[in-house]
Motif scaffolding. Sequence first.
Motif, PDB file in Angstrom:
ATOM      1  N   GLU A  71       0.825  -1.207   0.000  1.00  0.00           N
ATOM      2  CA  GLU A  71       0.000   0.000   0.000  1.00  0.00           C
ATOM      3  C   GLU A  71       0.860   1.259   0.000  1.00  0.00           C
ATOM      4  N   ARG A  72       2.080   1.126  -0.435  1.00  0.00           N
ATOM      5  CA  ARG A  72       2.982   2.276  -0.480  1.00  0.00           C
ATOM      6  C   ARG A  72       3.036   2.852  -1.887  1.00  0.00           C
TER       7      ARG A  72
ATOM      8  N   VAL B  24       1.662   3.038  -8.064  1.00  0.00           N
ATOM      9  CA  VAL B  24       0.559   2.981  -7.109  1.00  0.00           C
ATOM     10  C   VAL B  24      -0.005   1.569  -7.052  1.00  0.00           C
TER      11      VAL B  24
ATOM     12  N   PHE C 147      -4.397   0.170  -3.162  1.00  0.00           N
ATOM     13  CA  PHE C 147      -4.423   1.511  -2.577  1.00  0.00           C
ATOM     14  C   PHE C 147      -5.286   2.435  -3.427  1.00  0.00           C
ATOM     15  N   TYR C 148      -5.164   2.304  -4.743  1.00  0.00           N
ATOM     16  CA  TYR C 148      -5.922   3.158  -5.664  1.00  0.00           C
ATOM     17  C   TYR C 148      -7.425   2.945  -5.518  1.00  0.00           C
TER      18      TYR C 148
ATOM     19  N   ARG D 251      -8.304   5.158   1.231  1.00  0.00           N
ATOM     20  CA  ARG D 251      -7.342   6.234   1.499  1.00  0.00           C
ATOM     21  C   ARG D 251      -6.962   7.022   0.254  1.00  0.00           C
ATOM     22  N   TRP D 252      -7.282   6.492  -0.936  1.00  0.00           N
ATOM     23  CA  TRP D 252      -6.856   7.154  -2.172  1.00  0.00           C
ATOM     24  C   TRP D 252      -7.388   8.586  -2.313  1.00  0.00           C
TER      25      TRP D 252
ATOM     26  N   GLN E 175      -8.194  10.937  -0.224  1.00  0.00           N
ATOM     27  CA  GLN E 175      -7.509  11.888   0.642  1.00  0.00           C
ATOM     28  C   GLN E 175      -6.051  12.061   0.231  1.00  0.00           C
ATOM     29  N   TRP E 176      -5.399  10.955  -0.159  1.00  0.00           N
ATOM     30  CA  TRP E 176      -4.002  11.047  -0.599  1.00  0.00           C
ATOM     31  C   TRP E 176      -3.889  11.906  -1.852  1.00  0.00           C
TER      32      TRP E 176
ATOM     33  N   GLY F 178      -4.365  15.611  -1.154  1.00  0.00           N
ATOM     34  CA  GLY F 178      -3.170  16.260  -0.619  1.00  0.00           C
ATOM     35  C   GLY F 178      -2.148  16.542  -1.695  1.00  0.00           C
ATOM     36  N   LEU F 179      -1.970  15.577  -2.627  1.00  0.00           N
ATOM     37  CA  LEU F 179      -1.007  15.783  -3.712  1.00  0.00           C
ATOM     38  C   LEU F 179      -1.441  16.927  -4.616  1.00  0.00           C
TER      39      LEU F 179
END
Length: 207
Positions: free
Chosen positions: A173-174, A185, A189-190, A194-195, A197-198, A201-202
């Motif tokens: 998941e990194r 990715v 994770f995608y 959490r995707w 919000q990640w 932020g990007l």
Amino acid sequence: MEHEAIPSWRIAIDEWNFALELPLWIRAAERINVPAGGMVPGPLDVDPLPAASEGERTGLAEGWHAWWHDVIDASRATIPSEDYRHVRVHGPSALSYAPPDFAGLADWPDLARIVRARWTEAERWNHRRKRRGAAELMPSRTNGDIVADVEAELGHAAAPFELEFVLLPVLDERVRRVRDLRFLVPERFYTGPRWPQWLRGLVRSVA
């Protein structure tokens, strides 16, 4: 898959990329001891695990490392050439990992033999993934909605940016930054919670 807002920003999704999935499949099938770390992701998400082949197995990990770094970043900007003899001897322009010859693996004949013998097996697995998973990945419009949300928060249109996400079927998941705004990715994770919000932020950091 792409989502684009002209002329300010672009998000590209590179999925089912066989050039990257092949080395991951070979690492898994042949039980090559290359653990996750740096630009190397976790193990391939495949079940059942293919059987390993027989024969000599000299230099598999070294060759796999060089192969992986070549295919994730053709510019080689992140790879110290002094660490890889084939780069010093042949130069990056001489490297090729296209089937059926896989000439870029010439310095590792055991790995080259294995890849030439098994790449079609991996290709069939890749095609099955495409058919099974085409409807499961997050649609590109969702990424566009996230950009729109950030623009609304900022009160102005996003500054021009270009993001590229290379999706990998790995038990990991990194997110790994290859260079600039290109990232490896994990699919889990995608498609996971959490995707959004990640990515938000990007986008804030580049908009």
